[in-house]
Scaffold this motif. Sequence first.
Motif, PDB file in Angstrom:
ATOM      1  N   TYR A  53       4.674  -9.396  -4.507  1.00 31.50           N
ATOM      2  CA  TYR A  53       3.612  -9.200  -5.507  1.00 31.50           C
ATOM      3  C   TYR A  53       3.896 -10.006  -6.766  1.00 31.50           C
ATOM      4  CZ  TYR A  53       0.631  -6.775  -8.908  1.00 31.50           C
ATOM      5  OH  TYR A  53      -0.287  -6.485  -9.883  1.00 31.50           O
ATOM      6  N   LYS A 165      -3.007  -0.523  -8.696  1.00 28.91           N
ATOM      7  CA  LYS A 165      -3.469  -0.576  -7.306  1.00 28.91           C
ATOM      8  C   LYS A 165      -2.304  -0.907  -6.379  1.00 28.91           C
ATOM      9  CE  LYS A 165      -6.923  -2.598  -4.218  1.00 28.91           C
ATOM     10  NZ  LYS A 165      -5.951  -2.754  -3.116  1.00 28.91           N
ATOM     11  N   PHE A 166      -1.479  -1.855  -6.774  1.00 23.04           N
ATOM     12  CA  PHE A 166      -0.287  -2.210  -5.994  1.00 23.04           C
ATOM     13  C   PHE A 166       0.617  -0.999  -5.806  1.00 23.04           C
ATOM     14  CE2 PHE A 166       4.254  -3.366  -6.562  1.00 23.04           C
ATOM     15  CZ  PHE A 166       4.488  -3.924  -5.315  1.00 23.04           C
ATOM     16  N   ASP A 169      -1.028   1.708  -3.512  1.00 22.41           N
ATOM     17  CA  ASP A 169      -1.003   1.297  -2.109  1.00 22.41           C
ATOM     18  C   ASP A 169       0.366   1.530  -1.478  1.00 22.41           C
ATOM     19  OD1 ASP A 169      -3.637   0.543  -2.249  1.00 22.41           O
ATOM     20  OD2 ASP A 169      -3.232  -1.609  -2.471  1.00 22.41           O
ATOM     21  N   LEU A 170       1.422   1.523  -2.307  1.00 25.51           N
ATOM     22  CA  LEU A 170       2.778   1.779  -1.814  1.00 25.51           C
ATOM     23  C   LEU A 170       3.187   3.239  -1.993  1.00 25.51           C
ATOM     24  CD1 LEU A 170       4.712  -1.388  -3.012  1.00 25.51           C
ATOM     25  CD2 LEU A 170       4.056  -0.798  -0.685  1.00 25.51           C
ATOM     26  N   ASN A 171       2.218   4.096  -2.341  1.00 19.65           N
ATOM     27  CA  ASN A 171       2.474   5.530  -2.482  1.00 19.65           C
ATOM     28  C   ASN A 171       3.393   5.846  -3.668  1.00 19.65           C
ATOM     29  OD1 ASN A 171       1.165   7.506  -1.042  1.00 19.65           O
ATOM     30  ND2 ASN A 171       2.977   8.154   0.078  1.00 19.65           N
ATOM     31  N   LYS A 227      -3.222   8.049  -5.785  1.00 21.88           N
ATOM     32  CA  LYS A 227      -4.557   7.570  -6.140  1.00 21.88           C
ATOM     33  C   LYS A 227      -5.128   8.339  -7.322  1.00 21.88           C
ATOM     34  CE  LYS A 227      -5.823   5.685  -1.635  1.00 21.88           C
ATOM     35  NZ  LYS A 227      -6.793   5.715  -0.501  1.00 21.88           N
ATOM     36  N   ARG A 230      -3.325   7.182 -10.412  1.00 27.16           N
ATOM     37  CA  ARG A 230      -3.804   5.873 -10.855  1.00 27.16           C
ATOM     38  C   ARG A 230      -5.099   5.997 -11.649  1.00 27.16           C
ATOM     39  NH1 ARG A 230      -7.438   1.651  -8.060  1.00 27.16           N
ATOM     40  NH2 ARG A 230      -6.999  -0.215  -9.299  1.00 27.16           N
TER      41      ARG A 230
END
Length: 267
Positions: A53, A165-166, A169-171, A227, A230
């Motif tokens: 990333y 978001k990154f 997505d990786l929890n 989520k 975030r």
Amino acid sequence: MVESLSRCVKWDASGGKSGSAFLKTLDDRFIAKELSRAELQAMETFAPAYFDYMSSAVTANRPTLLAKIFGCFKISFKKTHKEKSSRTKMTQMNLLVMENLFYDQQFSKIYDLKGSTRNRHVHVTGRINEVLLDENLIQTAHLAPFYLREHSKRIIRGALYNDSKFLADLNVMDYSLVVGVDSEKNELVVGIVDYIRTYTWDKKLESWVKDSAFLANRGEPTIVSPKQYRLRFLDAMERYFPIVPDRWMKHHDAPEEEINGVSDLWI
């Protein structure tokens, strides 16, 4: 880097509750945090995705607020017990080495922001490098908001969106936006830290208990899903850093020079 790490001292990192040991190099450039076994295991999955990333961010010239990680290291050393029969014990320590966001900087205030108001207040003592929390910022924002110029606002909004978001997505959740306020230069130095913690089964259980009817009237849950975290984080940061009013927004009688406290952004 090796020369810097060879001269480290213990560091009392106020604001953190993990209980992990922190070290800081004497030249103030790097910080080393002791990793728990769970955090070390999480890094096996997280590290390759993180470096991919960050590499893509550099290639695409895309701003990111993630505090830079330089790697994980295992240190082994011997401890000798002072007893009649001297015994030597091998001790190991796993360390995460990252940049010191506040290298060569002096700040009037430092904030650790998570976008939550539950247990996010500290008593202000006036100590040097005292770390304040979300509720402390909210209490003073009506008098001295962190106004950003349009360009800076656009950068921080985009970086927060992509970085969060990154992480989701990786929890990953429970990260913070650390903000250093330089009142003399009207600058904010910001970066996301503590982004290794994953949403494990014990956190899911705690979230379920907090959301149950039994605790329904005790405010927002401490732990939410990545989520949810975030969305709450992005919403709060949007409110914490308003854009500076321009000539179309301010009162028509107020001269342009009256807009004070406008901050530039450093990430």
